[in-house]
Design a protein around this motif. Structure first.
Motif, PDB file in Angstrom:
ATOM      1  N   MET A   1     -11.928  -8.217   9.057  1.00 39.27           N
ATOM      2  CA  MET A   1     -10.983  -8.120   7.949  1.00 39.27           C
ATOM      3  C   MET A   1     -11.075  -6.778   7.215  1.00 39.27           C
ATOM      4  SD  MET A   1      -8.998 -10.692   7.596  1.00 39.27           S
ATOM      5  CE  MET A   1      -8.784 -12.430   7.945  1.00 39.27           C
ATOM      6  N   GLU A   2     -11.644  -5.771   7.898  1.00 37.11           N
ATOM      7  CA  GLU A   2     -11.807  -4.476   7.235  1.00 37.11           C
ATOM      8  C   GLU A   2     -10.462  -3.815   6.925  1.00 37.11           C
ATOM      9  OE1 GLU A   2     -14.364  -1.945   9.368  1.00 37.11           O
ATOM     10  OE2 GLU A   2     -16.136  -3.219   9.166  1.00 37.11           O
ATOM     11  N   ALA A   3      -9.423  -4.192   7.676  1.00 39.79           N
ATOM     12  CA  ALA A   3      -8.123  -3.564   7.457  1.00 39.79           C
ATOM     13  C   ALA A   3      -7.465  -4.055   6.170  1.00 39.79           C
ATOM     14  CB  ALA A   3      -7.200  -3.835   8.644  1.00 39.79           C
ATOM     15  N   ILE A   4      -7.897  -5.229   5.677  1.00 36.48           N
ATOM     16  CA  ILE A   4      -7.315  -5.780   4.464  1.00 36.48           C
ATOM     17  C   ILE A   4      -8.180  -5.370   3.286  1.00 36.48           C
ATOM     18  CG2 ILE A   4      -6.625  -7.867   3.248  1.00 36.48           C
ATOM     19  CD1 ILE A   4      -6.226  -9.208   5.927  1.00 36.48           C
ATOM     20  N   ARG A   5      -7.659  -4.433   2.519  1.00 41.40           N
ATOM     21  CA  ARG A   5      -8.399  -3.899   1.388  1.00 41.40           C
ATOM     22  C   ARG A   5      -7.530  -3.956   0.146  1.00 41.40           C
ATOM     23  NH1 ARG A   5     -10.664   1.588   4.381  1.00 41.40           N
ATOM     24  NH2 ARG A   5     -11.920   0.527   5.968  1.00 41.40           N
ATOM     25  N   PRO A   6      -8.139  -3.979  -1.021  1.00 46.95           N
ATOM     26  CA  PRO A   6      -7.356  -3.982  -2.259  1.00 46.95           C
ATOM     27  C   PRO A   6      -6.444  -2.757  -2.331  1.00 46.95           C
ATOM     28  CG  PRO A   6      -9.655  -4.493  -2.703  1.00 46.95           C
ATOM     29  CD  PRO A   6      -9.583  -4.035  -1.270  1.00 46.95           C
ATOM     30  N   VAL A   7      -5.225  -2.967  -2.823  1.00 45.29           N
ATOM     31  CA  VAL A   7      -4.306  -1.852  -3.013  1.00 45.29           C
ATOM     32  C   VAL A   7      -4.751  -1.066  -4.238  1.00 45.29           C
ATOM     33  CG1 VAL A   7      -1.921  -1.187  -3.495  1.00 45.29           C
ATOM     34  CG2 VAL A   7      -2.403  -3.141  -1.997  1.00 45.29           C
ATOM     35  N   PRO A   8      -4.943   0.240  -4.126  1.00 46.83           N
ATOM     36  CA  PRO A   8      -5.399   1.025  -5.273  1.00 46.83           C
ATOM     37  C   PRO A   8      -4.461   0.877  -6.466  1.00 46.83           C
ATOM     38  CG  PRO A   8      -5.492   2.320  -3.264  1.00 46.83           C
ATOM     39  CD  PRO A   8      -4.762   1.057  -2.930  1.00 46.83           C
ATOM     40  N   ARG A   9      -5.038   0.815  -7.632  1.00 47.22           N
ATOM     41  CA  ARG A   9      -4.247   0.673  -8.858  1.00 47.22           C
ATOM     42  C   ARG A   9      -3.243   1.811  -9.003  1.00 47.22           C
ATOM     43  NH1 ARG A   9      -4.790  -1.966 -13.684  1.00 47.22           N
ATOM     44  NH2 ARG A   9      -3.972  -0.937 -15.536  1.00 47.22           N
ATOM     45  N   THR A  10      -3.668   3.022  -8.646  1.00 43.45           N
ATOM     46  CA  THR A  10      -2.764   4.162  -8.763  1.00 43.45           C
ATOM     47  C   THR A  10      -1.537   3.983  -7.881  1.00 43.45           C
ATOM     48  OG1 THR A  10      -4.071   5.321  -7.083  1.00 43.45           O
ATOM     49  CG2 THR A  10      -4.559   5.799  -9.392  1.00 43.45           C
ATOM     50  N   LEU A  11      -1.708   3.324  -6.715  1.00 41.17           N
ATOM     51  CA  LEU A  11      -0.569   3.105  -5.834  1.00 41.17           C
ATOM     52  C   LEU A  11       0.423   2.144  -6.472  1.00 41.17           C
ATOM     53  CD1 LEU A  11       0.876   3.489  -3.170  1.00 41.17           C
ATOM     54  CD2 LEU A  11      -0.552   1.694  -2.175  1.00 41.17           C
ATOM     55  N   LEU A  12      -0.060   1.088  -7.108  1.00 38.82           N
ATOM     56  CA  LEU A  12       0.822   0.150  -7.790  1.00 38.82           C
ATOM     57  C   LEU A  12       1.574   0.851  -8.916  1.00 38.82           C
ATOM     58  CD1 LEU A  12      -1.470  -3.009  -8.028  1.00 38.82           C
ATOM     59  CD2 LEU A  12       0.389  -2.580  -6.411  1.00 38.82           C
ATOM     60  N   ARG A  13       0.889   1.693  -9.658  1.00 37.20           N
ATOM     61  CA  ARG A  13       1.527   2.445 -10.733  1.00 37.20           C
ATOM     62  C   ARG A  13       2.621   3.344 -10.176  1.00 37.20           C
ATOM     63  NH1 ARG A  13      -2.307   6.778 -12.641  1.00 37.20           N
ATOM     64  NH2 ARG A  13      -1.540   7.648 -10.682  1.00 37.20           N
ATOM     65  N   ASP A  14       2.311   4.014  -9.073  1.00 38.21           N
ATOM     66  CA  ASP A  14       3.285   4.919  -8.463  1.00 38.21           C
ATOM     67  C   ASP A  14       4.480   4.156  -7.909  1.00 38.21           C
ATOM     68  OD1 ASP A  14       1.630   6.999  -9.115  1.00 38.21           O
ATOM     69  OD2 ASP A  14       0.800   7.239  -7.104  1.00 38.21           O
ATOM     70  N   ARG A  15       4.224   2.988  -7.323  1.00 38.83           N
ATOM     71  CA  ARG A  15       5.327   2.160  -6.817  1.00 38.83           C
ATOM     72  C   ARG A  15       6.246   1.728  -7.948  1.00 38.83           C
ATOM     73  NH1 ARG A  15       2.768  -2.717  -3.825  1.00 38.83           N
ATOM     74  NH2 ARG A  15       4.893  -3.486  -4.175  1.00 38.83           N
ATOM     75  N   ALA A  16       5.644   1.303  -9.049  1.00 40.55           N
ATOM     76  CA  ALA A  16       6.437   0.883 -10.201  1.00 40.55           C
ATOM     77  C   ALA A  16       7.241   2.063 -10.747  1.00 40.55           C
ATOM     78  CB  ALA A  16       5.522   0.316 -11.284  1.00 40.55           C
ATOM     79  N   HIS A  17       6.593   3.214 -10.855  1.00 46.42           N
ATOM     80  CA  HIS A  17       7.269   4.403 -11.372  1.00 46.42           C
ATOM     81  C   HIS A  17       8.465   4.770 -10.499  1.00 46.42           C
ATOM     82  CE1 HIS A  17       7.879   8.820 -11.299  1.00 46.42           C
ATOM     83  NE2 HIS A  17       7.853   8.681 -12.595  1.00 46.42           N
ATOM     84  N   ALA A  18       8.271   4.819  -9.185  1.00 49.26           N
ATOM     85  CA  ALA A  18       9.345   5.210  -8.275  1.00 49.26           C
ATOM     86  C   ALA A  18      10.511   4.227  -8.339  1.00 49.26           C
ATOM     87  CB  ALA A  18       8.811   5.305  -6.847  1.00 49.26           C
ATOM     88  N   ALA A  19      10.199   2.923  -8.385  1.00 47.44           N
ATOM     89  CA  ALA A  19      11.258   1.916  -8.397  1.00 47.44           C
ATOM     90  C   ALA A  19      12.084   1.982  -9.680  1.00 47.44           C
ATOM     91  CB  ALA A  19      10.653   0.527  -8.224  1.00 47.44           C
ATOM     92  N   ILE A  20      11.408   2.108 -10.817  1.00 50.70           N
ATOM     93  CA  ILE A  20      12.128   2.148 -12.089  1.00 50.70           C
ATOM     94  C   ILE A  20      12.896   3.460 -12.225  1.00 50.70           C
ATOM     95  CG2 ILE A  20      11.895   2.060 -14.597  1.00 50.70           C
ATOM     96  CD1 ILE A  20       9.278   0.421 -14.075  1.00 50.70           C
ATOM     97  N   ARG A  21      12.265   4.569 -11.832  1.00 47.24           N
ATOM     98  CA  ARG A  21      12.949   5.872 -11.868  1.00 47.24           C
ATOM     99  C   ARG A  21      14.218   5.837 -11.034  1.00 47.24           C
ATOM    100  NH1 ARG A  21       9.976   9.610  -8.189  1.00 47.24           N
ATOM    101  NH2 ARG A  21      11.211   8.340  -6.748  1.00 47.24           N
ATOM    102  N   ASP A  22      14.129   5.306  -9.820  1.00 42.95           N
ATOM    103  CA  ASP A  22      15.292   5.268  -8.939  1.00 42.95           C
ATOM    104  C   ASP A  22      16.394   4.383  -9.507  1.00 42.95           C
ATOM    105  OD1 ASP A  22      13.898   6.944  -7.279  1.00 42.95           O
ATOM    106  OD2 ASP A  22      13.435   5.419  -5.769  1.00 42.95           O
ATOM    107  N   ALA A  23      16.006   3.292 -10.160  1.00 40.65           N
ATOM    108  CA  ALA A  23      17.005   2.403 -10.762  1.00 40.65           C
ATOM    109  C   ALA A  23      17.725   3.100 -11.917  1.00 40.65           C
ATOM    110  CB  ALA A  23      16.341   1.119 -11.247  1.00 40.65           C
ATOM    111  N   ILE A  24      16.995   3.933 -12.664  1.00 44.47           N
ATOM    112  CA  ILE A  24      17.616   4.686 -13.755  1.00 44.47           C
ATOM    113  C   ILE A  24      18.572   5.735 -13.198  1.00 44.47           C
ATOM    114  CG2 ILE A  24      17.180   6.312 -15.643  1.00 44.47           C
ATOM    115  CD1 ILE A  24      14.514   4.811 -16.102  1.00 44.47           C
ATOM    116  N   VAL A  25      18.114   6.482 -12.197  1.00 42.17           N
ATOM    117  CA  VAL A  25      18.949   7.532 -11.599  1.00 42.17           C
ATOM    118  C   VAL A  25      20.206   6.940 -10.976  1.00 42.17           C
ATOM    119  CG1 VAL A  25      19.073   9.291  -9.793  1.00 42.17           C
ATOM    120  CG2 VAL A  25      17.028   9.117 -11.221  1.00 42.17           C
ATOM    121  N   ALA A  26      20.057   5.778 -10.333  1.00 43.73           N
ATOM    122  CA  ALA A  26      21.194   5.138  -9.672  1.00 43.73           C
ATOM    123  C   ALA A  26      22.143   4.454 -10.642  1.00 43.73           C
ATOM    124  CB  ALA A  26      20.691   4.110  -8.649  1.00 43.73           C
ATOM    125  N   GLY A  27      21.736   4.327 -11.900  1.00 42.07           N
ATOM    126  CA  GLY A  27      22.602   3.679 -12.878  1.00 42.07           C
ATOM    127  C   GLY A  27      22.437   2.181 -12.948  1.00 42.07           C
TER     128      GLY A  27
END
Length: 213
Positions: A1-27
């Motif tokens: 199960m070495e391939a299953i590791r916790p997702v880094p917190r910074t990655l979750l933050r970046d995912r949230a940032h990208a999704a919200i930013r794109d939603a704002i840009v797209a209207g």
């Protein structure tokens, strides 16, 4: 199960940032819309913590505004802010172009030409989102080849402010920039003519400053 590791917190933050930013840009999140971390966290399938971190970053980037103990909302479209962003981003694109042109490979030029073909096709089809993605892909070649990390970070930070207005203008029936400017830029890059490439780059971004007017 070495391939299953916790997702880094910074990655979750970046995912949230990208999704919200794109939603704002797209209207999808319109200017003036109030946003709540709990609502967006549920929609994104995340906890509230990375969404709050994304909110903080988006406030810093000028896409959200926050009033403590009151609300967080999408910033209005302000022409002066877009002009300021376009002036800064344009100057940095000139800087990276000046550095990048001598470093470009045949593969880089091929990527730029393919991106411009997608850009032209998207403009003909009236697909604003595809046109802006292709435009980003084309200019990203120069940003990457320029190798200036500070310039790249600043361009990434302020370009969404510009894209938001571009998308709205084109959606209202405005004219998308001509693929001919891109052709001139690519031809100058292929010829190793740095001065001409910088001149065309300046013309492209000057047009975006004028768009805000």
């Amino acid at each position: 199960m070495e391939a299953i590791r916790p997702v880094p917190r910074t990655l979750l933050r970046d995912r949230a940032h990208a999704a919200i930013r794109d939603a704002i840009v797209a209207g999808e999140l319109e200017p003036g819309a109030v946003v709540r971390d709990a609502d967006l966290a549920e929609r994104l399938g995340l906890s509230r913590a990375p969404v709050r971190e994304a909110f903080s970053r988006l406030v810093d980037e000028g896409l959200l505004e926050s009033k403590p103990q009151s609300h967080t909302r999408v910033t209005p479209l302000v022409a002066a802010d877009v002009r300021d962003a376009a002036a800064v981003v344009g100057a940095l694109h000139e800087l990276v172009t000046r550095t990048a042109v001598p470093r470009l490979t045949d593969a880089d030029l091929a990527v730029m030409r393919a991106a411009n073909e997608r850009f032209a096709a998207a403009v003909r089809a009236g697909d604003v989102d595809a046109a802006l993605r292709a435009d980003d892909d084309l200019h990203e070649v120069l940003v990457r080849a320029g190798g200036n990390r500070a310039a790249a970070a600043t361009v990434a930070r302020y370009t969404p402010l510009i894209r938001r207005l571009e998308r709205r203008r084109f959606g209202e029936g405005g004219n998308c920039r001509s693929a001919g400017l891109h052709e001139r830029l690519i031809d100058a890059c292929a010829a190793g003519d740095t001065a001409e490439a910088v001149r065309v780059t300046a013309e492209i971004w000057r047009g975006l400053e004028e768009l805000a007017d």
